[in-house]
Structure formats: C-alpha cells, structure tokens
Design a protein around this motif. Structure first.
Motif, mmCIF file in Angstrom:
data_model
loop_
_atom_site.group_PDB
_atom_site.id
_atom_site.type_symbol
_atom_site.label_atom_id
_atom_site.label_comp_id
_atom_site.label_asym_id
_atom_site.label_seq_id
_atom_site.Cartn_x
_atom_site.Cartn_y
_atom_site.Cartn_z
ATOM 1 N N HIS A 128 0.825 -1.207 0.000
ATOM 2 C CA HIS A 128 0.000 0.000 0.000
ATOM 3 C C HIS A 128 0.863 1.262 0.000
ATOM 4 O O HIS A 128 1.821 1.376 0.758
ATOM 5 C CB HIS A 128 -0.917 0.008 1.231
ATOM 6 C CG HIS A 128 -1.689 1.278 1.383
ATOM 7 N ND1 HIS A 128 -2.767 1.578 0.569
ATOM 8 C CD2 HIS A 128 -1.518 2.343 2.212
ATOM 9 C CE1 HIS A 128 -3.237 2.759 0.915
ATOM 10 N NE2 HIS A 128 -2.496 3.247 1.904
ATOM 11 N N GLY A 130 0.355 5.376 0.428
ATOM 12 C CA GLY A 130 -0.609 6.388 0.850
ATOM 13 C C GLY A 130 -0.769 7.526 -0.131
ATOM 14 O O GLY A 130 -1.873 8.020 -0.349
ATOM 15 N N SER A 131 0.338 7.950 -0.752
ATOM 16 C CA SER A 131 0.292 9.059 -1.706
ATOM 17 C C SER A 131 1.567 9.061 -2.532
ATOM 18 O O SER A 131 2.575 8.457 -2.152
ATOM 19 C CB SER A 131 0.160 10.401 -0.974
ATOM 20 O OG SER A 131 1.342 10.672 -0.235
ATOM 21 N N ARG A 132 1.523 9.763 -3.646
ATOM 22 C CA ARG A 132 2.719 9.911 -4.473
ATOM 23 C C ARG A 132 3.822 10.637 -3.704
ATOM 24 O O ARG A 132 5.010 10.324 -3.844
ATOM 25 C CB ARG A 132 2.363 10.673 -5.761
ATOM 26 C CG ARG A 132 3.495 10.775 -6.758
ATOM 27 C CD ARG A 132 3.739 9.470 -7.459
ATOM 28 N NE ARG A 132 4.924 9.515 -8.305
ATOM 29 C CZ ARG A 132 5.343 8.515 -9.040
ATOM 30 N NH1 ARG A 132 4.671 7.388 -9.055
ATOM 31 N NH2 ARG A 132 6.436 8.623 -9.785
ATOM 32 N N ALA A 133 3.402 11.587 -2.863
ATOM 33 C CA ALA A 133 4.373 12.333 -2.060
ATOM 34 C C ALA A 133 5.153 11.405 -1.137
ATOM 35 O O ALA A 133 6.348 11.615 -0.885
ATOM 36 C CB ALA A 133 3.659 13.413 -1.254
ATOM 37 N N GLU A 134 4.492 10.369 -0.659
ATOM 38 C CA GLU A 134 5.156 9.398 0.210
ATOM 39 C C GLU A 134 6.272 8.679 -0.543
ATOM 40 O O GLU A 134 7.372 8.481 -0.011
ATOM 41 C CB GLU A 134 4.116 8.399 0.716
ATOM 42 C CG GLU A 134 4.624 7.369 1.699
ATOM 43 C CD GLU A 134 3.513 6.429 2.152
ATOM 44 O OE1 GLU A 134 3.787 5.211 2.276
ATOM 45 O OE2 GLU A 134 2.371 6.896 2.357
#
Length: 198
Positions: A128, A130-134
């Motif tokens: 998983h 959480g976001s592209r930023a992650e």
C-alpha cells in the motif's frame, strides 16, 4: 524469417526471433507476460522485461518482497508469453523457477541507471502507498542515504530464472490456420518437438 523445424534447438530459435523483434517492435521487444499463482492456486499475470537468456533459461529481476516475488518463492513455477505483434509471432514458456546467484544479480544491478537503483530501495513494491508524495519522500531519503554513484543492491532485490520444460512457437497464418510447434524438455537432456493443430 526464421521458422521452427523438428531439428531446431529452441533457445537458438528464440534468440533469432528476439533479434528479429528488436528490429521491428517499436517498444520493449524483450517484454513478456509473467504468470504466477497465489497460494490457493489463483493465477496472476503482469508484464516484466527479459534481462537474460542462457542455456538454462529466461532471466528477469524484481523485488522479492513484491507480490510476484512472494508467489514465486512460495510456488516456484511460472509461465511466460512473448507477443511480437509486428512479426505476428508469439512464444510461450512453462517451467520451474530458481533464484539466480547473488553474483548474477549484482552484475545486472550494477548496469542499471542510478535512479533505478535508488528506486529499488525506495519502493516497497506491491504494498500500500498512501500518496505519491510518500514515494517521492522515500526516494529523497534513499538519495540522501546513498549520495554517491555507489548504490548497493538491496538484499530483497534479485533475479529469477524460468527453467523451461515446454516452449511453444506460434506464427499467425491466414484464416486462423496458425503454425504451432512445441518443444518439450527430454528427461535425459535435449528436446523433443511436435506440431500442434492451430
């Protein structure tokens, strides 16, 4: 164009077909569909790139913690499907799977662009996100961890080799009367072959 015959050696034929595909396919002539299975036997498939071919089999590399890596470690059997649309040809491979040596994985890993080597550390492949930023933060953290050109191979990243027991060569023909020749690995070494109805 190279055509299969009863006396053909299948690895030599595959190499000839791949060389011809490299002259005609617009993108990734070494792309292949890799099929594995879940622990309860459900088939799964995805595209990967062939990165090595030797008399033992077909080699590709991946994160061993990925979904496909975990499936292969649990059930070391796989199928491959190459489809070269520009040549109207396909090759299907079935066999057992082994991990390649650490030295072989190191050798290939060292040829990858630095950013790809960084990605092998930064990506928790198939898990998983959480976001592209992650992901971008994980890349930045990994670049800070390995500031120079030397980015060692992660322990969870390496190669697999499909050891073929069956290789089928398919050629598209008019009216769906296709040519199909299948090679079976013989128990004492070498190959037997037969032609199949289309």
């Amino acid at each position: 164009m190279t055509e299969p015959t009863p006396d053909t050696e299948p690895f030599a034929l595959f190499s000839a077909w791949l060389a011809e595909a490299e002259q005609s396919e617009p993108n990734d002539p070494n792309a292949m569909c890799l099929a594995t299975s879940t622990p309860d036997g459900f088939p799964t498939a995805r595209m990967v790139l062939l990165k090595g071919l030797d008399p033992r089999g077909f080699v590709f590399f991946t994160n061993h913690n990925s979904r496909k890596g975990g499936q292969l470690l649990a059930n070391p059997r796989a199928s491959l499907n190459f489809h070269w649309k520009s040549l109207r040809r396909a090759v299907r491979v079935e066999g057992l799977v082994e991990q390649v040596s650490a030295a072989e994985s190191d050798e290939y890993y060292a040829t990858r662009p630095r950013r790809s080597r960084i990605g092998a550390w930064a990506s928790d492949q198939s898990h998983h996100l959480g976001s592209r930023a992650e992901l971008e933060q994980a890349v930045a953290d990994t670049e800070a961890r390995f500031p120079g050109e030397d980015v060692p191979r992660p322990p969870h990243w390496g190669g697999f080799r499909v050891l073929p027991s069956r290789i089928e060569f398919w050629r598209d023909m008019p009216f769906r009367l296709h040519d199909r020749r299948v090679f079976h690995a013989a128990a004492g070494g070498g190959w037997t072959s037969e032609t199949l109805y289309p």
